[in-house]
Design an enzyme around this catalytic site. Structure first.
Site, PDB file in Angstrom:
ATOM      1  CB  ILE A  82      27.961  89.788  74.885  1.00 48.44           C
ATOM      2  CG1 ILE A  82      27.352  88.449  74.476  1.00 48.44           C
ATOM      3  CG2 ILE A  82      27.470  90.917  73.983  1.00 48.44           C
ATOM      4  CD1 ILE A  82      25.862  88.344  74.725  1.00 48.44           C
ATOM      5  CG  ASN A  97      32.085  85.382  66.947  1.00 49.57           C
ATOM      6  OD1 ASN A  97      32.837  84.725  67.674  1.00 49.57           O
ATOM      7  ND2 ASN A  97      30.786  85.185  66.930  1.00 49.57           N
ATOM      8  CB  THR A  98      34.180  81.319  64.056  1.00 49.24           C
ATOM      9  OG1 THR A  98      33.558  80.181  63.439  1.00 49.24           O
ATOM     10  CG2 THR A  98      34.851  80.876  65.339  1.00 49.24           C
ATOM     11  CG  HIS A  99      27.215  81.839  65.347  1.00 51.63           C
ATOM     12  ND1 HIS A  99      26.979  81.983  66.699  1.00 51.63           N
ATOM     13  CD2 HIS A  99      26.067  81.330  64.823  1.00 51.63           C
ATOM     14  CE1 HIS A  99      25.742  81.590  66.965  1.00 51.63           C
ATOM     15  NE2 HIS A  99      25.170  81.189  65.851  1.00 51.63           N
TER      16      HIS A  99
HETATM   17  C1  GRF Z   1      33.295  77.253  68.355  1.00 55.93           C
HETATM   18  O1  GRF Z   1      32.300  76.380  67.875  1.00 55.93           O
HETATM   19  C2  GRF Z   1      32.891  78.675  68.110  1.00 55.93           C
HETATM   20  O2  GRF Z   1      32.116  78.860  66.958  1.00 55.93           O
HETATM   21  C3  GRF Z   1      32.025  78.949  69.306  1.00 55.93           C
HETATM   22  O3  GRF Z   1      32.733  78.345  70.367  1.00 55.93           O
HETATM   23  C4  GRF Z   1      33.430  77.209  69.869  1.00 55.93           C
HETATM   24  C5  GRF Z   1      34.851  77.285  70.368  1.00 55.93           C
HETATM   25  O4  GRF Z   1      35.453  76.046  70.401  1.00 55.93           O
HETATM   26  N1  GRF Z   1      31.789  80.367  69.469  1.00 55.93           N
HETATM   27  P1  GRF Z   1      36.864  75.791  71.142  1.00 55.93           P
HETATM   28  O5  GRF Z   1      36.720  76.210  72.579  1.00 55.93           O
HETATM   29  O6  GRF Z   1      37.900  76.601  70.423  1.00 55.93           O
HETATM   30  O7  GRF Z   1      37.107  74.315  70.988  1.00 55.93           O
END
Ligand code: GRF
Length: 186
Positions: A82, A97-99
């Site tokens: 974070i 960010n993607t969540h």
């Molecule tokens: C993804 O699901 C993202 O949303 C989350 O961590 C994961 C990353 O996946 N924060 P990877 O390590 O790129 O396969």
């Protein structure tokens, strides 16, 4: 910025997003992904995972490093640290960010597990602007993913990631275009 298997990073690379640098906070497969794509990788290794971790000090170093590389947009792809105010101040509204959940539901590290535990039939993923408050910030894109009978954390997360690998690059490209045209993100 990645910490894990780097499959989201791979999708960003595959979409042709011009990545000047990959940064990791621990040694992980994302480093190999960067290397295979010929993208410079800077490991800003975080040695301390205790409650007394110097988050601000780390974020300051990180922002300085990104500044040296002339980074304009920071894209977190499974980054496990974070970020503190120094990073957000250096890149205001420029950290994405993607969540793996439909925010504002299931914030935090265990979004997929929490969705399963809650018994929801639909979860999904959210692309948003990262802010000092974790998993808050302007929502840029979302997509629903069904929870199927017999799903466990890993099968559900994988189904969500399959969507993230399409939605995130698409949204990042859109953001890049808007920034280049001097337009607001949304
Ligand atoms: C993804 O699901 C993202 O949303 C989350 O961590 C994961 C990353 O996946 N924060 P990877 O390590 O790129 O396969």
């Amino acid at each position: 910025m990645a910490s894990g298997t780097g499959t989201i990073l791979e999708s960003l690379i595959g979409a042709g997003i011009p990545l000047a640098l990959v940064m990791v906070d621990r040694h992980c497969r994302a480093e190999e992904v960067a290397q295979a794509a010929g993208i410079e990788c800077y490991p800003l290794i975080r040695a301390d995972f205790s409650p007394s971790f110097d988050r601000e000090g780390y974020s300051k170093l990180l922002a300085e490093k990104l500044g040296e590389y002339g980074i304009e947009l920071v894209v977190m792809a499974g980054f496990g640290t974070i970020l503190g105010a120094s990073a957000h101040d250096a890149f205001p509204g420029r950290i994405l960010n993607t969540h793996p959940a439909l925010l504002p539901a299931f914030k935090g590290w265990h979004a997929v597990r929490d969705a399963l535990d809650a018994g929801v039939k639909v979860t999904g993923c959210t692309v948003h602007v990262a802010t000092l408050e974790v998993d808050e910030g302007l929502i840029l894109a979302q997509e629903a993913v069904p929870v199927l009978e017999g799903d466990d954390e890993s099968s559900l997360h994988e189904r969500i990631k399959a969507v993230e690998r399409r939605l995130y690059p698409q949204t990042v490209l859109h953001v890049v275009e808007r920034l280049q045209n001097g337009e607001p993100l949304a």
